[in-house]
Write a protein that holds these residues in place. Structure first.
Motif, mmCIF file in Angstrom:
data_model
loop_
_atom_site.group_PDB
_atom_site.id
_atom_site.type_symbol
_atom_site.label_atom_id
_atom_site.label_comp_id
_atom_site.label_asym_id
_atom_site.label_seq_id
_atom_site.Cartn_x
_atom_site.Cartn_y
_atom_site.Cartn_z
ATOM 1 N N VAL A 1 0.797 -1.131 0.007
ATOM 2 C CA VAL A 1 0.078 -0.098 0.052
ATOM 3 C C VAL A 1 0.886 1.298 -0.054
ATOM 4 O O VAL A 1 0.643 2.234 -0.682
ATOM 5 N N LEU A 2 1.928 1.074 0.770
ATOM 6 C CA LEU A 2 2.989 2.310 0.872
ATOM 7 C C LEU A 2 3.419 2.571 -0.402
ATOM 8 O O LEU A 2 3.553 3.498 -0.812
ATOM 9 N N ALA A 3 3.857 1.563 -1.141
ATOM 10 C CA ALA A 3 4.638 1.360 -2.376
ATOM 11 C C ALA A 3 3.709 2.197 -3.427
ATOM 12 O O ALA A 3 3.966 3.058 -3.895
ATOM 13 N N THR A 4 2.429 1.662 -3.293
ATOM 14 C CA THR A 4 1.344 2.290 -4.399
ATOM 15 C C THR A 4 1.199 3.797 -4.020
ATOM 16 O O THR A 4 0.880 4.400 -5.050
ATOM 17 N N CYS A 5 0.789 4.041 -2.924
ATOM 18 C CA CYS A 5 0.988 5.540 -2.506
ATOM 19 C C CYS A 5 2.078 6.544 -2.697
ATOM 20 O O CYS A 5 2.056 7.914 -2.971
ATOM 21 N N LYS A 6 3.140 5.954 -2.708
ATOM 22 C CA LYS A 6 4.437 6.734 -3.012
ATOM 23 C C LYS A 6 4.793 6.849 -4.434
ATOM 24 O O LYS A 6 5.298 7.729 -4.840
ATOM 25 N N LEU A 7 4.593 5.747 -5.089
ATOM 26 C CA LEU A 7 5.173 5.495 -6.332
ATOM 27 C C LEU A 7 4.197 5.764 -7.508
ATOM 28 O O LEU A 7 4.375 6.045 -8.711
ATOM 29 N N THR A 8 3.018 5.686 -7.264
ATOM 30 C CA THR A 8 1.918 5.761 -8.286
ATOM 31 C C THR A 8 1.107 7.264 -8.148
ATOM 32 O O THR A 8 1.394 7.886 -7.316
ATOM 33 N N GLU A 9 0.244 7.393 -9.197
ATOM 34 C CA GLU A 9 -0.154 8.607 -9.345
ATOM 35 C C GLU A 9 -1.608 8.963 -8.210
ATOM 36 O O GLU A 9 -2.107 9.801 -8.189
ATOM 37 N N LEU A 10 -1.559 7.600 -7.452
ATOM 38 C CA LEU A 10 -2.375 7.598 -6.441
ATOM 39 C C LEU A 10 -2.204 8.407 -5.178
ATOM 40 O O LEU A 10 -2.788 8.406 -4.009
ATOM 41 N N GLN A 11 -0.939 8.766 -5.099
ATOM 42 C CA GLN A 11 -0.477 9.377 -3.908
ATOM 43 C C GLN A 11 -1.128 10.679 -3.490
ATOM 44 O O GLN A 11 -0.979 11.077 -2.490
ATOM 45 N N ARG A 12 -1.898 11.426 -4.294
ATOM 46 C CA ARG A 12 -2.641 12.543 -3.964
ATOM 47 C C ARG A 12 -3.816 12.209 -3.781
ATOM 48 O O ARG A 12 -4.813 13.074 -3.185
ATOM 49 N N GLN A 13 -4.110 11.014 -3.549
ATOM 50 C CA GLN A 13 -5.775 10.755 -3.166
ATOM 51 C C GLN A 13 -5.559 10.598 -1.588
ATOM 52 O O GLN A 13 -4.692 10.409 -0.819
ATOM 53 N N PRO A 14 -6.791 10.989 -1.092
ATOM 54 C CA PRO A 14 -7.022 11.043 0.135
ATOM 55 C C PRO A 14 -6.385 9.687 1.036
ATOM 56 O O PRO A 14 -6.009 10.302 2.258
ATOM 57 N N LEU A 15 -6.857 8.765 0.675
ATOM 58 C CA LEU A 15 -6.348 7.407 1.234
ATOM 59 C C LEU A 15 -4.824 7.543 1.366
ATOM 60 O O LEU A 15 -4.154 7.151 2.286
ATOM 61 N N CYS A 16 -4.223 7.824 0.388
ATOM 62 C CA CYS A 16 -2.928 7.695 0.288
ATOM 63 C C CYS A 16 -1.973 8.846 1.007
ATOM 64 O O CYS A 16 -1.086 8.549 1.608
ATOM 65 N N VAL A 17 -2.735 9.983 1.084
ATOM 66 C CA VAL A 17 -2.211 11.035 1.775
ATOM 67 C C VAL A 17 -2.312 10.550 3.270
ATOM 68 O O VAL A 17 -0.977 10.971 4.051
ATOM 69 N N SER A 18 -3.489 10.012 3.606
ATOM 70 C CA SER A 18 -3.250 9.479 5.121
ATOM 71 C C SER A 18 -2.161 8.404 5.355
ATOM 72 O O SER A 18 -1.686 8.502 6.284
ATOM 73 N N VAL A 19 -2.108 7.554 4.088
ATOM 74 C CA VAL A 19 -0.972 6.339 4.395
ATOM 75 C C VAL A 19 0.347 7.009 4.370
ATOM 76 O O VAL A 19 1.141 6.743 5.289
ATOM 77 N N ASN A 20 0.609 8.117 3.664
ATOM 78 C CA ASN A 20 1.979 8.612 3.756
ATOM 79 C C ASN A 20 2.175 9.237 5.146
ATOM 80 O O ASN A 20 3.390 9.144 5.514
ATOM 81 N N THR A 21 1.193 9.964 5.306
ATOM 82 C CA THR A 21 1.508 10.700 6.752
ATOM 83 C C THR A 21 1.516 9.609 7.884
ATOM 84 O O THR A 21 2.425 9.842 8.730
ATOM 85 N N LEU A 22 0.957 8.659 7.788
ATOM 86 C CA LEU A 22 0.959 7.679 8.810
ATOM 87 C C LEU A 22 2.443 7.047 8.813
ATOM 88 O O LEU A 22 2.938 6.756 9.768
ATOM 89 N N TYR A 23 2.873 6.772 7.519
ATOM 90 C CA TYR A 23 4.311 6.135 7.200
ATOM 91 C C TYR A 23 5.388 6.988 8.047
ATOM 92 O O TYR A 23 6.288 6.611 8.393
ATOM 93 N N GLU A 24 5.305 8.274 7.657
ATOM 94 C CA GLU A 24 6.346 9.496 8.245
ATOM 95 C C GLU A 24 6.168 9.198 9.822
ATOM 96 O O GLU A 24 7.172 9.301 10.354
ATOM 97 N N ASP A 25 4.875 9.222 10.184
ATOM 98 C CA ASP A 25 4.889 9.320 11.779
ATOM 99 C C ASP A 25 5.491 8.023 12.116
ATOM 100 O O ASP A 25 6.246 7.878 13.141
ATOM 101 N N VAL A 26 5.199 7.013 11.578
ATOM 102 C CA VAL A 26 5.866 5.714 12.041
ATOM 103 C C VAL A 26 7.243 5.633 11.822
ATOM 104 O O VAL A 26 7.976 5.165 12.895
ATOM 105 N N VAL A 27 7.882 6.098 10.725
ATOM 106 C CA VAL A 27 9.309 6.048 10.484
ATOM 107 C C VAL A 27 10.022 7.065 11.801
ATOM 108 O O VAL A 27 10.917 6.810 12.376
#
Length: 306
Positions: free
Chosen positions: A261-287
């Motif tokens: 999911v993280l790769a999809t939200c980071k590398l694809t055009e879906l990163q601007r989607q609300p779900l991916c935005v949430s995922v990316n934010t969560l990923y950064e917090d986790v890191v």
């Protein structure tokens, strides 16, 4: 006088009825064999010869009733002179007699005795007395017989006492021997019991020592096994190991999904989607959190090593 048939013939020639006169014949020995062949000669005169002793077989002339041995050199009479039981008249005048044989007491038919002019034992001489006439010679026979019977009785009593003493001594020896044997048996019995008790103590001691050794060996064996068993790391139960692997697989699967999911939200055009935005934010917090929590990072490293 010569030996043989001639001598026998000459004795027979001297026989006058029942009287045989061999006095003054210069005899040194008595011709007993020839006399025994003349049982009719119950009266025998051997006086005035050179007789020193009478042979033992002279006492076989039991047919003699009257015997004259006076004026010889007789020193003693045969021990069994008493066999002449038919003798009634005995003349021993002028010999060298000191004593008479004890068997003299058996001459129960003796009625006349002359012992004058002999070196008699004083006691015997006093008993015999004089023989100067018929009466005195008859009294001498009676008194001497009584005296010899008393001597014989005393000797018999002494013999009996001696025999009794020997029997008592023999009984005493037998009793002592039995007592000694009983003592030896008792000693052997006691020694045997002591030996048995000694072997029993040795057996008990050996048994106790053996039990002590076995007990010590057993104790050492237990002590040796105990550290060995404690040194081994505890084996986790099989079901625990299987459960942890299952949990690890689930976590890996979930991590894979998250990565996807993280790769999809980071590398694809879906990163601007609300779900991916949430995922990316969560990923950064986790890191960021992971960087502050090394412990979880170590766990992730250990899991990645597995």
């Amino acid at each position: 006088m010569s030996r043989g048939g001639g001598k026998g013939q000459s004795l027979k020639d001297k026989l006058d009825g029942n009287e045989l006169d061999l006095s003054l014949c210069d005899l040194n020995e008595v011709p007993v064999r020839e006399l025994a062949a003349l049982p009719k000669a119950t009266v025998l005169d051997l006086s005035c010869n050179n007789l020193i002793s009478l042979p033992s077989d002279f006492c076989s002339l039991m047919h003699l009733v009257k015997l004259d041995l006076s004026k010889n050199r007789l020193q003693q009479l045969p021990l069994d002179f008493g066999r002449l039981v038919n003798l009634q008249h005995l003349d021993l005048l002028n010999n060298r007699l000191v004593t008479l044989p004890v068997s003299f007491a058996q001459l129960k038919n003796l009625k006349w005795l002359d012992l004058k002019d002999n070196p008699l034992d004083p006691v015997l001489a006093k008993v015999a007395g004089d023989c100067l006439d018929e009466k005195q010679c008859k009294q001498a026979a009676v008194k001497v017989l009584q005296h010899m019977k008393a001597i014989q009785s005393e000797q018999d009593r002494q013999r009996q006492r001696k025999l009794q003493a020997e029997r008592e001594m023999e009984k005493k020896r037998e009793a002592e021997q039995r007592a000694k044997e009983a003592q030896e048996r008792e000693l052997r019995k006691r020694e045997k019991a002591e030996e048995k008790e000694r072997r029993r103590r040795e057996y008990d001691a050996q048994k106790a020592a053996k039990q002590e050794v076995e007990k010590k060996t057993k104790k050492e064996t237990v002590q040796t096994r105990k550290p060995a068993s404690s040194s081994r790391p505890p084996q986790p139960p099989r079901h625990k190991h299987s459960w942890s692997r299952s949990v690890l697989r689930i976590l890996l699967f979930l991590l894979l999904c998250v990565l996807c999911v993280l790769a999809t939200c980071k590398l694809t055009e879906l990163q601007r989607q609300p779900l991916c935005v949430s995922v990316n934010t969560l990923y950064e917090d986790v890191v960021a959190a992971l960087q502050n929590h090394k412990t979880l990072q170590n766990m992730l490293q250990q899991n990645s090593q597995h």
